[in-house]
Design a protein around this motif. Structure first.
Motif, short mmCIF file in Angstrom:
data_model
loop_
_atom_site.label_atom_id
_atom_site.label_comp_id
_atom_site.label_asym_id
_atom_site.label_seq_id
_atom_site.Cartn_x
_atom_site.Cartn_y
_atom_site.Cartn_z
N PHE A 143 0.91 -1.10 -0.28
CA PHE A 143 -0.13 -0.08 0.00
C PHE A 143 0.84 1.24 0.11
N PRO A 144 0.37 2.22 -0.68
CA PRO A 144 1.36 3.47 -0.78
C PRO A 144 1.93 4.08 0.55
N GLY A 145 1.17 3.81 1.68
CA GLY A 145 1.58 4.29 3.05
C GLY A 145 2.99 3.65 3.32
N MET A 146 3.11 2.45 2.98
CA MET A 146 4.38 1.81 3.46
C MET A 146 5.58 2.19 2.46
N VAL A 147 5.20 2.54 1.12
CA VAL A 147 6.31 3.25 0.35
C VAL A 147 6.81 4.47 1.03
N ARG A 148 5.85 5.32 1.53
CA ARG A 148 6.14 6.59 2.39
C ARG A 148 7.34 6.11 3.28
N LYS A 149 7.28 5.28 4.08
CA LYS A 149 8.16 4.93 4.92
C LYS A 149 9.63 4.41 4.32
N ALA A 150 9.41 3.69 3.48
CA ALA A 150 10.57 3.02 2.77
C ALA A 150 11.47 4.20 1.87
N ALA A 151 10.83 5.49 1.38
CA ALA A 151 11.47 6.26 0.79
C ALA A 151 12.26 7.02 1.48
N VAL A 152 11.55 7.47 2.73
CA VAL A 152 12.44 8.58 3.51
C VAL A 152 13.64 7.46 4.27
N LEU A 153 13.47 6.23 4.42
CA LEU A 153 14.96 5.63 4.89
C LEU A 153 15.85 5.68 3.84
N ALA A 154 15.35 5.31 2.51
CA ALA A 154 16.37 5.29 1.45
C ALA A 154 16.86 6.41 1.02
N TYR A 155 16.15 7.48 1.36
CA TYR A 155 16.79 8.99 1.12
C TYR A 155 17.72 9.39 2.05
N ARG A 156 17.43 9.00 3.33
CA ARG A 156 18.41 9.07 4.40
C ARG A 156 19.74 8.37 4.34
N HIS A 157 19.60 7.33 3.63
CA HIS A 157 20.92 6.46 3.70
C HIS A 157 21.65 7.18 2.32
N MET A 158 21.12 7.60 1.39
CA MET A 158 21.64 8.00 0.29
C MET A 158 22.45 9.26 0.36
N ILE A 159 21.81 10.40 1.37
CA ILE A 159 22.52 11.66 1.45
C ILE A 159 23.54 11.84 2.47
N ARG A 160 23.74 10.53 3.23
CA ARG A 160 24.44 10.42 4.48
C ARG A 160 25.89 10.91 3.69
N ASP A 161 26.51 11.73 4.38
CA ASP A 161 27.98 12.24 4.09
C ASP A 161 28.13 12.84 2.84
N THR A 162 26.86 13.58 2.40
CA THR A 162 26.98 14.19 1.06
C THR A 162 26.64 15.73 1.49
N PRO A 163 26.83 16.58 0.42
CA PRO A 163 26.64 18.01 0.70
C PRO A 163 24.94 18.40 0.95
N ILE A 164 24.14 17.11 0.37
CA ILE A 164 22.69 17.31 0.86
C ILE A 164 22.70 17.51 2.34
N GLU A 165 23.17 16.40 2.99
CA GLU A 165 23.19 16.15 4.38
C GLU A 165 23.71 17.61 5.11
N GLU A 166 25.07 18.10 4.58
CA GLU A 166 25.38 19.24 5.12
C GLU A 166 24.51 20.31 5.02
N ASP A 167 23.79 20.42 3.98
CA ASP A 167 22.93 21.48 3.77
C ASP A 167 21.66 21.57 5.03
N LEU A 168 21.10 20.18 4.88
CA LEU A 168 20.05 20.10 5.55
C LEU A 168 20.35 20.11 7.09
N ALA A 169 21.75 19.95 7.59
CA ALA A 169 21.94 20.16 8.88
C ALA A 169 21.70 21.36 9.51
#
Length: 445
Positions: A247-273
């Motif tokens: 169900f799409p609600g499950m994907v909302r949870k998976a998507a933020v997990l994937a995004y957090r993982h992919m931006i770790r130690d990147t300029p995106i994380e630094e900007d969001l900090a």
């Protein structure tokens, strides 16, 4: 290096519709937004009296073969992925092959046939099998037909009842495909889990909270494993990220997990900090529970940022267009997510050729797989052939009483006669049972 992947795809949705907001929610005494906003679902598809996993799979496969001008000799392998099988010995692929042979000259006697079972990930595993078969040079120039077909039914009154669905996806796997080429690199996350299972029963036993936790844990492991061979991933790497979508609600949870993982130690994380702080690092916490709570709080904050919302709206939201109207198709759900994304791109006039999809498949029990797919030059011509919108619009809208009768009709433990709600036309239909209790089928003009 010769590319191998999906050359064409066809979809067949069950011909009946249950409207969750207008029909289901009032009977349950629930706020419609529990389904439309919470689960992210608007409606579910159900099979008519003459439909089942064989007819839906055979009809999708037949449409694909007709459109591509194929004959049985062109197919060297037929794999069916399902967790709705009705026979513990004879695979659904033989039934589907028998249906197709009734409308074609020639036969599939020299095609390898099988049935894959690992909950919802079996469709992707069947793609992997076809990919390996072709890459190994054992196909003799022939293509593989992969069919994911399911009726995802729950016991009435079960919390999962609102996520039900029924339909099939047929995919043609070839060398130098027109739609997408599969990556050699794959990542897996797998563990012995009892989050969702059917021990000799049709309707699943589900630990809903545990299932969501396992889904996310295995997805994280699969992404980490994928990166160990493909290199670090970044949100900008992928045009779309289709996930398994119970169900799409499950994907909302998976998507933020994937995004957090992919931006770790990147300029995106630094900007969001500056807005939400850096991601918690486990080494900074003596207590693992305190670390996990910090992660939960950070992910809630991350999901509310403009940067994340922009990425989600571009890469994830389009993958949900079909699922929210048809419900969960088990083995087919990640494959309708891919189709939905490509369909949205075609409608928006976007040139996707050469861009990459990041595909996250999952099956309870439990295993996740992450791989990449490169969109090919012929993708738009293939996607433009889909008529899934027409199928969705043409479904018969069930009353709640009719839904209960349909549910009983497809309950393996009941013997219920039910008149068709729709008139079969140019399709395979279920006609009854033979002398050994086998299911029988015919093609209706």
């Amino acid at each position: 290096m010769t590319a191998v992947g999906i050359d064409a795809i066809e979809i067949w949705t069950g011909k009946l519709k249950l409207d969750l907001a207008e029909t289901f929610a009032p009977e349950k005494g629930e706020d419609p937004e529990k389904y439309t906003k919470g689960l992210g679902l608007h409606a579910s598809s159900f099979p008519d009296a003459h439909e089942d996993i064989v007819t839906m799979g055979a009809n999708a496969a037949h449409r694909l073969m007709e459109r591509k001008g194929l004959k049985p000799d062109d197919i060297g392998r037929i794999d069916v992925a399902t967790e709705s099988s009705f026979d513990n010995s004879k695979p659904v692929s033989t039934y589907i092959a028998g249906c197709l042979e009734s409308v074609y000259d020639g036969d599939f006697h020299h095609a390898n046939k099988g049935e894959r079972k690992f909950a919802c990930i079996a469709g992707t595993q069947s793609l992997d099998d076809a990919y390996n078969w072709i890459k190994a040079g054992r196909n003799r120039g022939r293509s593989a037909l992969v069919v994911a077909t399911d009726t995802a039914l729950y016991a009435r009154g079960d919390p999962g009842e609102a996520t039900q669905g029924a339909g099939a996806v047929a995919m043609l796997i070839t060398e130098e495909p027109s739609l997408v080429a599969l990556s050699t690199e794959q990542g897996y996350g797998s563990a012995d889990e009892t989050d969702f299972l059917k021990p000799n029963q049709q309707f699943p036993s589900v630990d809903g909270k545990r299932s969501m936790q396992v889904y996310l844990a295995r997805m994280r492991e699969a992404l980490e494993d994928y990166e160990s061979v493909a290199g670090a991933s970044h949100p900008d790497d992928f045009a779309y990220v289709p996930f398994h979508t119970p169900f799409p609600g499950m994907v909302r949870k998976a998507a933020v997990l994937a995004y957090r993982h992919m931006i770790r130690d990147t300029p995106i994380e630094e900007d969001l900090a500056e807005e939400i702080g850096f991601q918690p690092r486990e080494e900074d916490y003596e207590d693992r529970e305190a670390y996990k709570e910090a992660i939960r709080e950070h992910m809630d904050a991350l999901g509310s940022t403009a940067a994340y919302q922009e990425w989600y709206d571009a890469a994830i939201e389009p993958t949900l267009d079909i699922s929210r109207e048809v419900g969960n198709w088990y083995t087919g759900s990640v494959h309708i997510a891919r189709a939905a994304a490509l369909k949205r791109a075609a409608e928006d006039g976007r040139d996707l050729a050469g861009e990459v999809l990041g595909v996250g498949s999952y099956g309870s029990g439990a295993q996740a797989e992450v791989h990449a797919e490169t969109v090919r030059d012929g993708w738009k011509e293939e996607i433009d052939q889909l008529n899934v919108d027409e199928q969705i619009d043409d479904r018969y809208d069930l009353s709640f009483a009719e839904y209960e009768n349909v549910h009983d009709r497809h309950n393996h433990d009941k013997s219920v006669e039910l008149e068709d709600f729709t008139i079969p036309e140019s399709e395979f239909v279920f006609t009854g049972r033979g002398r050994m209790n086998e299911r029988t089928y015919e093609y209706v003009e």
